[in-house]
Design an enzyme around this catalytic site. Structure first.
Site, PDB file in Angstrom:
ATOM      1  CG  ASP A 230      -2.012  -1.062   1.134  1.00 11.60           C
ATOM      2  OD1 ASP A 230      -2.373  -1.437   0.016  1.00 11.60           O
ATOM      3  OD2 ASP A 230      -2.480  -1.512   2.187  1.00 11.60           O
TER       4      ASP A 230
ATOM      5  CB  SER B 152      -3.492  -7.671   4.420  1.00 13.33           C
ATOM      6  OG  SER B 152      -3.384  -6.479   5.160  1.00 13.33           O
TER       7      SER B 152
ATOM      8  CG  ASP C 278      -4.981  -0.180  11.274  1.00 16.70           C
ATOM      9  OD1 ASP C 278      -5.245  -0.248  12.490  1.00 16.70           O
ATOM     10  OD2 ASP C 278      -4.257  -0.993  10.688  1.00 16.70           O
TER      11      ASP C 278
ATOM     12  NE  ARG D 206      -2.077   0.512  12.385  1.00 13.59           N
ATOM     13  CZ  ARG D 206      -1.095  -0.239  11.920  1.00 13.59           C
ATOM     14  NH1 ARG D 206       0.099  -0.173  12.491  1.00 13.59           N
ATOM     15  NH2 ARG D 206      -1.278  -1.060  10.905  1.00 13.59           N
TER      16      ARG D 206
END
Length: 422
Positions: free
Chosen positions: A18, A180, A128, A99
């Site tokens: 990504d 992923s 996320d 995060r």
């Protein structure tokens, strides 16, 4: 802010598919701005950063900044979660705990670099995007946020690979192994490909799948024992050896991984409403949670222990939903600190082929009294139970009497008759 006014962008960069594709896409679609790639070290391992700078520069970034956030990650989010026993639907919150720390580091970098915008590679389906953007809004309310997955025409990971190949973006993955993944000190997640169908059994025996753990089938035939020492709910030593938090997790990852500990196959409920399936490896975290639970049971009184269990669900929801930087988090974390004031001692666990079994617990603050609990002679007066049960069960007894018509009949008067009595 108009696209043409954005001259410098800080990109949350991992070197994965990504974020690698995003660099040339930003330059094409945002009037060729300067892209500063910022990677966060949250303990995923040195191999993840090998060749990262060269890859970022070849993709079009002006430079790469690597932030060392390991200790912040462990001390500020992981340990409070352990204190609360916070789990979201059997998920040990590996990605969710990292995060807020990463997002705060990105904002620091963006402000230091005088960036016009901050960009992330989260999809519009996932959790996320929420976790990152709520933190961005908290620390830099006026900083422009770019989320390419909500803007571009790319519709799948296959199309991302096509775009990368067309723009000569170097990739380490193939279409066949394009899971992923998210890895940090606490866990590794696997999503995508055949895992998207929950009817498919995950092939844990494959050599190229699990990375931190082995499948329980491949674990040793002999049990491994490990002891963990806690001070006020925080782990401070493994097998008698004092070490800092990050090293404790690394050590337990190695021990637990060898024994097939902490592999979770789960279909979970995302914040946006859909269900998703993933495989999580959290060996060290699973051991810490189990050890802390054993110590909490013997050092917390019943009311406190039950309240920790209740609030642990709220804490997990808060973390999972990206609301770490909130008044509620501060209040619940303060509660966790207070609740763990006496959670000090040592726990011994037995690890065997994916299972964790208690093998002994010691604490100078233990509330367990063998003299009270023993089946042998003790100072406990059994006759005390009669009066206790009579009072504790009185409401139950009265309900039973009513159901069986044993409550004495009484005269039923109308309101007018009651008034006449007055």
């Amino acid at each position: 802010m108009k696209k043409e006014d954005i001259k410098k962008i800080v990109l949350a960069y991992s070197g994965g598919l990504d974020t690698s594709v995003i660099i040339p896409w930003l330059k094409e679609n945002y009037n060729d701005p300067e892209i500063i790639a910022v990677a966060a070290d949250v303990g995923q391992g040195a191999e993840d950063f090998e060749g990262m700078e060269e890859k970022a520069l070849k993709s079009g970034a002006s430079k790469l900044i690597i932030l060392d956030l390991v200790d912040e990650f462990v001390e500020e989010t992981i340990f409070p979660a352990v204190k609360m026993g916070a789990k979201y639907e059997r998920y040990y919150l590996g990605t969710a705990l990292a995060r807020p720390i990463i997002a705060r580091g990105l904002v620091r970098a963006a402000l230091q670099e005088n960036a016009d915008a901050i960009c992330h590679g989260c999809t519009g389906k996932g959790n996320d995007q929420i976790r990152f953007e709520l933190a961005f809004k908290y620390f830099a309310p006026n900083l422009h946020i770019i989320a390419p997955w909500r803007e571009w025409d790319i519709k799948s990971r296959d199309e991302e690979i096509d775009y990368a190949e067309a723009h000569n973006v170097p990739l380490k993955i193939s279409r066949e192994t394009n899971y992923s993944k998210d890895k940090n000190l606490w866990h590794l997640s696997h999503e995508g490909l055949e895992l998207e169908n929950p009817e498919n059994e995950a092939d844990l025996e494959r050599d190229d799948f699990l990375e931190i753990s082995v499948s329980p089938k491949k674990a040793p035939d002999e049990a491994t024992y490990v002891s963990i020492e806690f001070d006020k709910g925080i782990p401070v030593a493994v097998d008698g050896k004092k070490m800092k938090g990050a090293d404790i997790i690394r050590t337990l990852n190695e021990i637990g991984g060898k024994n097939g500990i902490g592999i979770v196959d789960i279909v979970e409920n995302r914040v946006v409403g859909m269900k998703s399936r993933g495989i999580y490896e959290t060996p060290g975290g699973s051991i810490l949670y189990a050890a802390h639970e054993e110590l909490s049971v013997v050092t917390m009184d019943r009311d406190l222990y039950r309240q920790v269990q209740k609030l642990g669900l709220d804490y997990a929801d808060l973390i999972y939903g990206g609301k770490w930087f909130s008044p509620l988090q501060k209040a619940l974390t303060a509660f966790a600190d207070a609740a763990n004031e006496k959670v000090t001692g040592t726990v011994r666990l037995k690890l065997y082929k994916g299972n964790i079994t208690p093998a002994g617990v010691f604490s100078e603050y233990s509330l367990y009294s063998e003299k009270l609990a023993t089946f042998e002679e003790s100072d406990y007066d059994h006759s005390d139970a009669s009066g206790f049960i009579n009072l504790y069960g009185l409401s139950t007894k009265v309900v039973g009497m009513r159901e069986q018509g044993l409550i004495e009949e009484h005269e039923v008067l109308s309101p007018q008759e009651y008034r006449k009595r007055d």
